[in-house]
Design an enzyme around this catalytic site. Structure first.
Site, PDB file in Angstrom:
ATOM      1  N   GLY A  25     -16.778  -7.230 -15.431  1.00  0.00           N
ATOM      2  CA  GLY A  25     -16.334  -8.433 -16.127  1.00  0.00           C
ATOM      3  C   GLY A  25     -17.358  -9.515 -15.847  1.00  0.00           C
ATOM      4  N   SER A  26     -17.059 -10.718 -16.285  1.00  0.00           N
ATOM      5  CA  SER A  26     -18.037 -11.801 -16.152  1.00  0.00           C
ATOM      6  C   SER A  26     -18.451 -12.028 -14.696  1.00  0.00           C
ATOM      7  CB  SER A  26     -17.461 -13.090 -16.751  1.00  0.00           C
ATOM      8  OG  SER A  26     -16.140 -13.296 -16.279  1.00  0.00           O
ATOM      9  N   GLU A  28     -18.864 -10.058 -12.379  1.00  0.00           N
ATOM     10  CA  GLU A  28     -19.679  -8.981 -11.782  1.00  0.00           C
ATOM     11  C   GLU A  28     -21.083  -8.907 -12.381  1.00  0.00           C
ATOM     12  OE1 GLU A  28     -16.502  -8.475 -12.949  1.00  0.00           O
ATOM     13  OE2 GLU A  28     -15.769  -8.833 -10.927  1.00  0.00           O
ATOM     14  N   GLU A  47      -9.948   0.769 -14.509  1.00  0.00           N
ATOM     15  CA  GLU A  47     -10.330   0.705 -13.097  1.00  0.00           C
ATOM     16  C   GLU A  47      -9.738   1.845 -12.269  1.00  0.00           C
ATOM     17  OE1 GLU A  47      -9.323  -1.702 -14.998  1.00  0.00           O
ATOM     18  OE2 GLU A  47     -10.763  -3.346 -14.861  1.00  0.00           O
ATOM     19  N   HIS A  70     -13.347  -5.795 -11.444  1.00  0.00           N
ATOM     20  CA  HIS A  70     -13.348  -7.165 -11.954  1.00  0.00           C
ATOM     21  C   HIS A  70     -12.197  -7.977 -11.349  1.00  0.00           C
ATOM     22  CE1 HIS A  70     -13.960 -10.532 -14.455  1.00  0.00           C
ATOM     23  NE2 HIS A  70     -12.982 -10.293 -15.291  1.00  0.00           N
ATOM     24  N   HIS A 281       8.225  14.547   1.794  1.00  0.00           N
ATOM     25  CA  HIS A 281       8.514  13.966   0.479  1.00  0.00           C
ATOM     26  C   HIS A 281      10.033  13.889   0.307  1.00  0.00           C
ATOM     27  CE1 HIS A 281       8.020  14.339  -4.212  1.00  0.00           C
ATOM     28  NE2 HIS A 281       8.432  13.151  -3.826  1.00  0.00           N
ATOM     29  N   GLY A 404       0.126  11.064  -3.859  1.00  0.00           N
ATOM     30  CA  GLY A 404       0.978  11.476  -4.975  1.00  0.00           C
ATOM     31  C   GLY A 404       0.876  10.562  -6.190  1.00  0.00           C
TER      32      GLY A 404
HETATM   33  C1  LIG Z   1       1.377   6.625 -10.833  1.00  0.00           C
HETATM   34  C2  LIG Z   1       2.572   7.519 -10.814  1.00  0.00           C
HETATM   35  N1  LIG Z   1       3.603   7.275 -11.655  1.00  0.00           N
HETATM   36  C3  LIG Z   1       4.671   8.085 -11.653  1.00  0.00           C
HETATM   37  C4  LIG Z   1       4.765   9.133 -10.785  1.00  0.00           C
HETATM   38  C5  LIG Z   1       6.011   9.993 -10.725  1.00  0.00           C
HETATM   39  N2  LIG Z   1       5.771  11.377 -11.123  1.00  0.00           N
HETATM   40  C6  LIG Z   1       5.599  12.357 -10.231  1.00  0.00           C
HETATM   41  S1  LIG Z   1       5.414  13.847 -10.911  1.00  0.00           S
HETATM   42  C7  LIG Z   1       5.557  13.213 -12.467  1.00  0.00           C
HETATM   43  C8  LIG Z   1       5.516  14.115 -13.655  1.00  0.00           C
HETATM   44  C9  LIG Z   1       4.225  14.809 -13.874  1.00  0.00           C
HETATM   45  O1  LIG Z   1       4.325  15.517 -15.067  1.00  0.00           O
HETATM   46  P1  LIG Z   1       3.220  16.507 -15.557  1.00  0.00           P
HETATM   47  O2  LIG Z   1       1.889  15.951 -15.315  1.00  0.00           O
HETATM   48  O3  LIG Z   1       3.530  16.889 -16.952  1.00  0.00           O
HETATM   49  O4  LIG Z   1       3.328  17.756 -14.601  1.00  0.00           O
HETATM   50  P2  LIG Z   1       4.584  18.709 -14.308  1.00  0.00           P
HETATM   51  O5  LIG Z   1       5.400  18.020 -13.274  1.00  0.00           O
HETATM   52  O6  LIG Z   1       5.313  18.915 -15.590  1.00  0.00           O
HETATM   53  O7  LIG Z   1       3.941  19.935 -13.767  1.00  0.00           O
HETATM   54  C10 LIG Z   1       5.747  11.837 -12.426  1.00  0.00           C
HETATM   55  C11 LIG Z   1       5.876  10.970 -13.624  1.00  0.00           C
HETATM   56  C12 LIG Z   1       3.679   9.313  -9.890  1.00  0.00           C
HETATM   57  N3  LIG Z   1       3.687  10.286  -8.987  1.00  0.00           N
HETATM   58  N4  LIG Z   1       2.602   8.517  -9.945  1.00  0.00           N
END
Ligand SMILES: Cc1ncc(C[n+]2csc(CCOP(=O)(O)OP(=O)(O)O)c2C)c(N)n1
Length: 533
Positions: A25-26, A28, A47, A70, A281, A404
């Site tokens: 952005g500006s 940078e 990003e 940015h 988890h 995750g």
């Molecule tokens: C940034 C983010 N947003 C939401 C989630 C919640 N989440 C975990 S698994 C998942 C579904 C993933 O679906 P897909 O990529 O189709 O794979 P599948 O589980 O069907 O194998 C989500 C939305 C996350 N882990 N990270």
């Protein structure tokens, strides 16, 4: 006159950094002005892509990578990816542009308010130098801080008028400074550890991503073989620290307290290397360890050692300690555990002849991809199937988002591919996950980064369907993602793409992708197979 920018590029070179991942952005532009010809700038269109790409690169090289973002908005967009980099101890220097000092008091557009606070707690050090003359010092400090154990992301906010300021001539002394960490165990602690391992009646090893990160997989193999011990992968594994075809290999541990404890039942000593104890988890009540078991962990991160709810821990250089143990632990003469049988291919094909299952997709990939192929996985619901089916033999063969956070897989695959140009990277991406960083396709096309993207199209957030079952949360909205045409999206971003809906078409498409040196996307319609609870 030597400018702050000139000295900064010299410092970066000296740290082995000649790539910048970013979205400018500006604020940078003065840093990027007259960009040196021996540097390569990788433009990401979001990003999150820039940070995850740098994360993949830094993990695969073990060296710091620089991301240029940015101001506040760019940093904010990168923070989901920063969460993953933080958990994976990925050495990143995030350099964000700040408004000019000349106007800082009146908060003009694109001021990063409280810039150093914004990325916390995902960075281990965060600074905005008080004067332009402190910028080279801060750059050098940031690069060392990112690399020193436990390595991890750091953040630096630089007002844009600083780059053209004259350096303090004394800053020349920064060039060539060596900063290192010493870190094996003292002789007494090593003796105690050797004794505990060799006197255990039924020890088990649990290995984490940091074993792979410090290139110690072969030492882990030697220790396991001397002990005749089974080897599990720590839950929520970001990397693969042990060859999956070795007869000691048991697979990744489940990320629930009771399930993990049950899997380790019967062992009197659980030796953990390079992983927190443990990255759970799903919540399950129960004891952290099976009855009669003791635990000792060897980690690089004092936070991980201190917060573990159970067992003893040593903080040190995981590679040096594993190497010392490989030498010092006497062979117990115990036979190696019998290899776990590989799942049968034929049985699955017979049951699901109408549509490809994840298992059959991975079997085809395992059959066709050359030895040494690197996999970046972001297909959450089929991760356990992947660990059963793919042979991950070599150091640095597997990467997964360590916090995750989705959006890691596609760009991280690009960074890993840049770092490991003699090996091919296959990114296995769910059709939900693919959307978080889909613009990585454009970066792949523009810079000719030959990653193969395999989109597992089950039309759903499969992992969330599984978790909804775990939590007994019924009738949850927003769990399906039908009607996305990834072939069209890829073509729109300039990446060659095909759909492969049969075994033969998948074999053909994968072979063609491997034979070419260009990025390619293969969309594979797959059965939605929610793991059992
Ligand atoms: C940034 C983010 N947003 C939401 C989630 C919640 N989440 C975990 S698994 C998942 C579904 C993933 O679906 P897909 O990529 O189709 O794979 P599948 O589980 O069907 O194998 C989500 C939305 C996350 N882990 N990270």
């Amino acid at each position: 006159m030597t400018s702050v920018r000139d000295l900064t590029y010299r410092l970066l070179r000296q740290h082995g950094v000649t790539m910048v991942f970013g979205n400018p952005g500006s604020n940078e532009l003065p840093f990027l002005s007259e960009f040196p010809s021996d540097f390569q700038y990788y433009l990401a269109l979001h990003e999150g892509v820039a940070v995850a790409m740098a994360d993949g690169y830094a993990q695969a090289t073990g060296r710091p990578a620089v991301v240029n973002l940015h101001s506040a908005a760019g940093t904010g967009n990168g923070m989901g990816a920063l969460a993953n980099a933080c958990n994976s101890h990925s050495p990143l220097l995030v350099l964000a542009g700040q408004q000019t000092r000349a106007m800082s008091g009146i908060e003009p557009l694109l001021t990063n308010l409280d810039a150093t606070v914004l990325p916390r707690p995902l960075v281990k050090w965060s600074q905005e130098p008080t004067t332009a003359r402190d910028v080279p010092l801060a750059i050098n400090r940031g690069l060392h801080m990112a690399s020193l154990p436990p390595s991890g992301p750091v953040f630096l906010s630089v007002p844009y008028d600083d780059w053209t300021a004259e350096v303090d001539p004394r800053s020349e002394a920064l060039i060539g400074r060596q900063v290192g960490a010493a870190g094996s165990l003292d002789a007494t602690s090593l003796d105690v550890l050797v004794k505990r391992l060799s006197e255990a009646a039924n020890p088990v090893l649990v290995l984490g991503a940091d074993v792979d990160a410090c290139n110690a997989n072969n030492f882990a193999v030697q220790v396991a073989e001397k002990l005749g011990a089974p080897v599990w992968i720590a839950p929520s594994a970001g990397r693969c620290p042990f060859p999956t075809s070795h007869s000691c290999f048991r697979g990744p541990l489940a990320a629930g307290i009771a399930s993990l404890s049950a899997a380790l039942k019967g062992h009197d000593l659980i030796a953990v290397f390079g992983a927190p104890v443990f990255r759970y988890h799903q919540y399950e009540t129960g004891n952290f360890l099976p009855d009669g078991a003791q635990l000792v962990a060897i980690v690089t991160d004092p936070q991980e050692a201190a917060r573990a709810p159970i067992g003893d821990a040593y903080v040190g250089d995981v590679r040096a300690i594993l190497e010392a143990l490989a030498e010092r632990v006497p062979s117990t003469g115990r036979p190696l555990p019998a290899a776990r049988p590989r799942p049968s291919r034929e049985a699955e094909v017979a049951v699901r002849h109408d549509m490809l299952t994840a298992g059959s997709v991975f079997d085809i990939v395992d059959e066709i991809a050359p030895a040494g192929t690197i996999y970046v996985n972001e297909a959450p619901s089929v991760t356990s199937v992947l660990w059963e089916r793919l042979r991950l033999e070599h150091q640095g063969s597997y990467y997964f988002a360590s916090a995750g956070g989705l959006g890691f897989g596609m760009p991280a695959a690009l960074g890993v591919q840049l770092a490991a140009s003699s090996r091919r990277v296959i990114a296995i991406i769910g059709d939900g996950s693919a959307n978080y960083s889909i613009t990585a396709l454009w970066t792949a096309a523009q810079y000719g980064i030959p990653v193969i993207f395999l989109i597992m199209k089950n039309g759903s957030y499969g992992a969330l369907r599984w978790f909804a079952n775990v939590l007994k949360a019924d009738n949850v909205p927003g769990l399906d993602v039908p009607d996305i045409d990834f072939v069209a999206l890829a073509k729109g971003y300039g990446v060659h793409a095909v759909q492969a809906d049969t075994r033969d078409r998948l074999k053909h498409a994968l072979s063609a992708a491997l034979a070419s040196n260009a990025p390619m996307l293969i969309e594979v319609p797959t059965v939605l197979d929610v793991p059992a609870t």
